[in-house]
Write a protein that holds these residues in place. Structure first.
Motif, PDB file in Angstrom:
ATOM      1  N   UNK A 107       0.820  -1.215   0.000  1.00  0.00           N
ATOM      2  CA  UNK A 107       0.000   0.000   0.000  1.00  0.00           C
ATOM      3  C   UNK A 107       0.852   1.263   0.000  1.00  0.00           C
ATOM      4  N   UNK A 108       2.147   1.137   0.319  1.00  0.00           N
ATOM      5  CA  UNK A 108       3.035   2.300   0.300  1.00  0.00           C
ATOM      6  C   UNK A 108       3.088   2.928  -1.094  1.00  0.00           C
ATOM      7  N   UNK A 109       3.019   2.095  -2.130  1.00  0.00           N
ATOM      8  CA  UNK A 109       3.004   2.638  -3.485  1.00  0.00           C
ATOM      9  C   UNK A 109       1.768   3.467  -3.740  1.00  0.00           C
ATOM     10  N   UNK A 110       0.639   2.989  -3.229  1.00  0.00           N
ATOM     11  CA  UNK A 110      -0.630   3.723  -3.345  1.00  0.00           C
ATOM     12  C   UNK A 110      -0.554   5.051  -2.594  1.00  0.00           C
ATOM     13  N   UNK A 111       0.014   5.014  -1.378  1.00  0.00           N
ATOM     14  CA  UNK A 111       0.159   6.222  -0.564  1.00  0.00           C
ATOM     15  C   UNK A 111       1.074   7.225  -1.253  1.00  0.00           C
ATOM     16  N   UNK A 112       2.147   6.723  -1.864  1.00  0.00           N
ATOM     17  CA  UNK A 112       3.098   7.609  -2.538  1.00  0.00           C
ATOM     18  C   UNK A 112       2.422   8.374  -3.676  1.00  0.00           C
ATOM     19  N   UNK A 113       1.567   7.690  -4.444  1.00  0.00           N
ATOM     20  CA  UNK A 113       0.861   8.370  -5.535  1.00  0.00           C
ATOM     21  C   UNK A 113      -0.086   9.441  -5.002  1.00  0.00           C
ATOM     22  N   UNK A 114      -0.743   9.160  -3.881  1.00  0.00           N
ATOM     23  CA  UNK A 114      -1.642  10.155  -3.280  1.00  0.00           C
ATOM     24  C   UNK A 114      -0.859  11.375  -2.796  1.00  0.00           C
TER      25      UNK A 114
END
Length: 227
Positions: free
Chosen positions: A73-80
């Motif tokens: 989910x860190x990748x998802x958070x990074x995009x946000x």
């Protein structure tokens, strides 16, 4: 996300572990736990077929799986966060001097906060789509909802809800057993929660418990309901 643990690609997990600079040996151990420890055998027309070796998925109930899911989910958070920095997904402020928030995460549920405009909403849809393409996760629009502030016009609400393909949330809808919308009449709205706790406590054998025992049960069971 739909079937969040089952759909997660192992190649994406490996990439995230590398990007986050974990030790190579440790990455090898973790990926072996995910890959080689799972096989399936099924019966087709009464005859066993297998073994089937999957290429994706994290086992629910495994104590390691929630941590691996958060790493992905860190990748998802990074995009946000990048969208917040670039002002493509501006987010909102609760009060004037508070930090700007454009997303909040709870397990495999995501809460996005943004202005009600077609341009911003279009950018919002790109983030989970990009994440889905990389990780094989899939947004579950049937279990998603959109909430508008009272300052949003009814026409804007209808247009954006149709554009998102998500139904607007109502005052009677619930999330995790609690009302999704809470107004100033909190006593009336949360009365169901109070009744559930009272029923739970009344079901215990009060006479057989000491004061300390009752206290522990209230903390563990009754307090877990609102949490």
């Amino acid at each position: 996300m739909a079937k969040a643990y089952d759909r997660l690609e192992w190649s994406y997990l490996h990439h995230m572990l590398v990007v986050m600079d974990f030790n190579t040996t440790w990455i090898f151990w973790v990926m072996n736990c995910a890959r080689t420890s799972v096989t399936f055998a099924v019966n087709i027309n009464g005859f066993p077929k297998g073994f089937i070796v999957p290429s994706r998925g994290l086992r629910q109930g495994d104590p390691l799986s929630p941590f691996l899911f958060l790493i992905c989910a860190k990748g998802f958070i990074h995009m946000c966060n990048q969208a917040l920095y670039n002002c493509t997904l501006p987010g909102v402020r609760i009060v004037r001097l508070s930090p700007t928030i454009n997303h909040l995460l709870f397990a495999d549920d995501s809460l996005f906060c943004c202005p009600a405009s077609h341009l911003v909403v279009a950018q919002l849809l790109q983030i989970p789509q990009t994440y889905s393409n990389a990780s094989s996760q899939m947004t579950n629009f049937n279990k998603s909802a959109v909430f508008f502030s009272k300052n949003t016009s009814s026409r804007t609400r209808t247009d954006l809800a149709n554009f998102l393909g998500i139904s607007p949330i109502g005052a009677q809808d619930k999330y995790l057993g609690l009302p999704a919308v809470i107004n100033r009449f909190k006593r009336q709205i949360l009365i169901d929660l109070k009744v559930r706790i009272i029923r739970k406590i009344a079901g215990w054998k009060e006479k057989l418990l000491s004061t300390a025992g009752k206290k522990i049960l209230i903390k563990i069971v009754a307090c877990a309901i609102p949490i």
